[in-house]
Structure formats: C-alpha cells, structure tokens
Write a protein that holds these residues in place. Sequence first.
Motif, short mmCIF file in Angstrom:
data_model
loop_
_atom_site.label_atom_id
_atom_site.label_comp_id
_atom_site.label_asym_id
_atom_site.label_seq_id
_atom_site.Cartn_x
_atom_site.Cartn_y
_atom_site.Cartn_z
N LEU A 101 5.97 5.92 -4.96
CA LEU A 101 6.23 5.24 -6.23
C LEU A 101 7.48 4.37 -6.13
N GLU A 102 8.43 4.81 -5.31
CA GLU A 102 9.67 4.05 -5.11
C GLU A 102 9.41 2.69 -4.46
N THR A 103 8.29 2.56 -3.73
CA THR A 103 7.98 1.28 -3.07
C THR A 103 7.26 0.32 -4.00
N ASP A 104 6.90 0.77 -5.21
CA ASP A 104 6.20 -0.04 -6.19
C ASP A 104 4.92 -0.65 -5.60
N PRO A 105 3.96 0.19 -5.17
CA PRO A 105 2.79 -0.33 -4.46
C PRO A 105 1.80 -1.02 -5.40
N ALA A 106 1.09 -2.00 -4.87
CA ALA A 106 -0.01 -2.62 -5.61
C ALA A 106 -1.28 -1.79 -5.47
N VAL A 111 0.85 -1.19 0.00
CA VAL A 111 0.00 0.00 0.00
C VAL A 111 0.88 1.25 0.00
N GLY A 112 0.60 2.19 -0.88
CA GLY A 112 1.24 3.50 -0.86
C GLY A 112 0.21 4.53 -0.43
N LEU A 113 0.61 5.49 0.37
CA LEU A 113 -0.33 6.46 0.94
C LEU A 113 0.14 7.88 0.67
N VAL A 114 -0.70 8.65 -0.02
CA VAL A 114 -0.47 10.09 -0.18
C VAL A 114 -1.49 10.79 0.70
N PRO A 115 -1.09 11.31 1.88
CA PRO A 115 -2.04 11.90 2.82
C PRO A 115 -2.42 13.32 2.43
N ILE A 165 9.89 0.57 4.68
CA ILE A 165 9.56 -0.84 4.43
C ILE A 165 10.80 -1.72 4.33
N GLY A 166 11.97 -1.14 4.58
CA GLY A 166 13.18 -1.93 4.73
C GLY A 166 13.67 -2.63 3.49
N ARG A 167 13.51 -2.02 2.31
CA ARG A 167 13.97 -2.66 1.08
C ARG A 167 15.31 -2.12 0.59
N GLU A 223 20.83 6.21 -3.68
CA GLU A 223 19.48 6.65 -3.36
C GLU A 223 19.17 8.01 -3.98
N ARG A 224 20.18 8.88 -4.01
CA ARG A 224 19.96 10.19 -4.63
C ARG A 224 19.72 10.02 -6.13
N ALA A 225 20.44 9.10 -6.75
CA ALA A 225 20.25 8.86 -8.19
C ALA A 225 18.85 8.31 -8.46
N ARG A 226 18.37 7.41 -7.59
CA ARG A 226 17.00 6.90 -7.76
C ARG A 226 15.99 8.03 -7.63
#
Length: 506
Positions: free
Chosen positions: A415-420, A335-339, A365-367, A377-380
Amino acid sequence: MTAREVLLARGVAKSYGGVAALREGRITLREGEIHALVGENGAGKSTFVKVLCGITPSDAGEVTLDGARLSLANPREATAHGIGFVAQELSLFPDLSVRDNLFPLSPERRLGLVDRKALDRRAAPVLERLGLGVDPAGAVGDLDLADRQLLEIGRAMLSDPRVLVLDEPTSAQGRDSVERLVGVLRGLADDGMALLYISHFLEEVLSLADRVTVLRDGRTVLDDVARPEVDLDRLVVAMIGEQPTGEAARPAPAEMREADDRRLRLVDVEVPGRLHGVSLEVAPGEIVGVAGLQGAGHVDVLRAVCGQVRPSAGRVRLPGGRQPRSLRDALCHGVGLVPSDRKGVGLMLDRSAWENVAAARWLGIGRGGPWLRRSAERARAVEVLGSLGFRGDLDAPTQELSGGNQQKVVFAKWLETDPAVMVLDDPTRGVDIGARAEMHDVIRRLAARGRAVLLASSDLAELCELCDRVAVLQRGRIVAELGGADLEQLGLSRAMNAGFVAGVVS
C-alpha cells in the motif's frame, strides 16, 4: 456414554517478555473424539499447543495424561508420552525419500547398514491406513501437497500416539484434498485416538469436530462445548466478541472502466506448458478473481502479470501500456504483490514490522531517496499499519507476530507504493476470521480507490464474496467466467472441476 478423558490442561499460562500470550488455557481431550481449538490470530492457540507438545514450558497451570501430571522438557518427551504433533508448516525434506522422511533419526540397521526392508515393513500399515500408495524410495518432492500433508501425519503416527495435535492441516489444501484428509482424521478418531484440531476454517470445524474450545486474548471463553450446541454465529461471537463487520460499500466503478489505458490486460497470452491463449481484463475499481484446481494455470496468470514468467506469445499490458519484463520491473511500474507464502517471500522475518513496510517503497522501487530516514519511515509505517488494524509490536522481529498481523505488514508495504494494480495470491491464507474480515475491507477499499485488483484464492467463499467476476482455468485455458448471480460456490466448483457452468461448455 461419555468417552474416557485422556489429556487435561487447566490454568495454563505463558508470558514472553512480560506480555501474556496465554492467561488461562483449559482443554479436555477424549478417546475417539476430534476436539477443535479455534480463535483469532494472537488469541494464544500456538502458545497453548507449544506447551501441550513440549516445545515451550508453561509459567503456570497443569497438564495431565491419563491422570498423571506431565512436565515436558522437549518435544521428544511429548512423543515418548504418546503426544504426536503435526505443524502447519511442513517439515519434510523434499530431496530425501519417503522412507528417509518417515525415519529421520533412528533408522533400523542390519550389519551396520540401514535396513530398508525393515523400515518399509514398519511404514506399510501406517501408509495403508492413510491411503498413501507411495513408493518408500521415491522423493518427497515428487509428491503433491495433499500427499505430503498425509506423510507428515504418517510420521507422527509411527510413534503410535494416544493424542494427535494438528495445527492448520488444511490451510493450503484444495477441496478434494481436504475431504480426503477429513476422512483420514475421522478414521483415526473412530480407532480411539484423541485429536486436537486447530483451524481457521469454521465451517470445516463445524462439520468435523465433536467438541470445540475457543480462545480469545489468551483466555478460554468457550470451553469443551459439544458440536450440536454451537453454530457459526456463536463461534464468531466467542472469538471476536462481536459480529464481524459487513461488506464495505463500494460504488460501481463504471466511469473508471472507460479509461482503457488504466486497465490491466492480458491478450492471447501463451506460456509454454502453463497458459494457452489467455485473455483477461481488469478495469480500475474491479476485483477480478482467477480460480482453478492445483496446476490449472490460475496462479500462472498472476505470475505473468508480475513479470515472473514471460509470455512466448500474446502480451500483458499494465495500466499505461507497459509490458512487465521482470518482477522488479512490474513492481516499479505500479504492481503490488501479496504472495501466498508470506514467510518465505513476503517478509523479512528477522526485521521489524516498520522496516518491512519501508522496504518496498524505499528499497524495492527506490522512492524513498538515497538515505533511510528511520523516524520518517517508522511514522509512515505507524500510519498505514494503523489503518489496517495492526495489533502488535512495531519494533519486534516480524517472525514474532501472529499470522494475521504478519499479513497486515505484507499488505501495508505494498500500500505504501500506491500501486495501480494489486495482485493477491491467497491473501487470507492461515489468518483467523477477524483478520480475514479486515483484509476483505482493505481489498474493497483498494478497489473503491480505483485500483485494479487481481485475486487468486483457494477459498471459494472468498472469491464469491469479494469478486465482481471470476475467470476459471483448466489446463492453462479459461473455460468459464462467472459474475453476478452466477457467481456462487456450487457453480464455481462445478466450473473448476467440469469446465462448464450455467450451460456454458468449454
């Protein structure tokens, strides 16, 4: 007869660290008029307002009030000269009383004690003018958002301003609250006050303002135009230099909807006092909206999906079949959350944009492995933010970015977490029309890539534009579901307020 000019600003400029935030600000405010100032995030509106209200000094230019040049050292001097300011973010103290919020600095005293009766007498005509029938001794935290917004205006009015500056006063308001506030502002203008009104809602601007000024890239590109001479198309072109991009093509996800284990499902969900027998499905590739008046339960549907509230009965099933036990559990399982509150809970404002983007995948999420690899990480972050049209300093504290760029950082980190499943709560609140169009394109691309998207929004046009269908809630129950030709603003509003649409009665 032309109204008398009260405040004039010419050639106002301001730079921060060599970067020009405002190059040539011009505006004329007149007695009895509402003057709208519009522009994309980063166009210079906030900087211009800060100069006019004494929050920050300008580097160049001139501001005059009643023909006399102003040089304001701080907001208190602006107040003393008759310039009131109501910020977008409310500055009230919810645990204090209405009276204490209205008179925070210089309460009247009698025999060394606060003279509450005298303060109430001073406040009464202002509260009456605003249509606020509130108890001065009552806690502000007990008021609804609309009343708190009016109370913020009331506090500014106690100084009897000649000019009132309002920054996004309706960004978090429902339709009924907006109509009430608009009526109050129109009344203030009719009484001779000069109002400067900053808003991203262009239809609202066109219905309320007497004159319009547009900023783009720190420059005034549409100057002091009378409302009858401007329409929506002209405003859009002035703000962004071109028409916003149209809707991105999104193939119908029929084949994806067959995969039951990839659906988001709520089945007879009960949350005491909030949700009652709510059932809803979102298939991969669908954008499904939830809507309702304040407190109707639509936001609680999002909270249930994100594990922030636990059902007492029924079940929530994420793609794959898992029931979320907590927010972290939901985030770790797709799950991705944009509050809606990006500043309060969506961002680490004192950290850079790239660190915010890395935080969800690496820390949340520890990936990302046991060690933070800064360059990787900055490049991503550069890559994902670039795909969102991010325009800002990647290494600067996020609090220094415009609202639109801040929201892009929130999107990017999930988006970086690739949510379903992507859960969106008022995702374009407080952003300009250009950033809004970009956010809409991102949401459509997510659906086109097979993500299930669940969207709540206070903007009915946004729901109608983006969603395949919208579930409408009242008092914690789904009372209608609109899709296809039935999904339009009038029917949606009717369902939210009356519980029926197109002959379907709750």
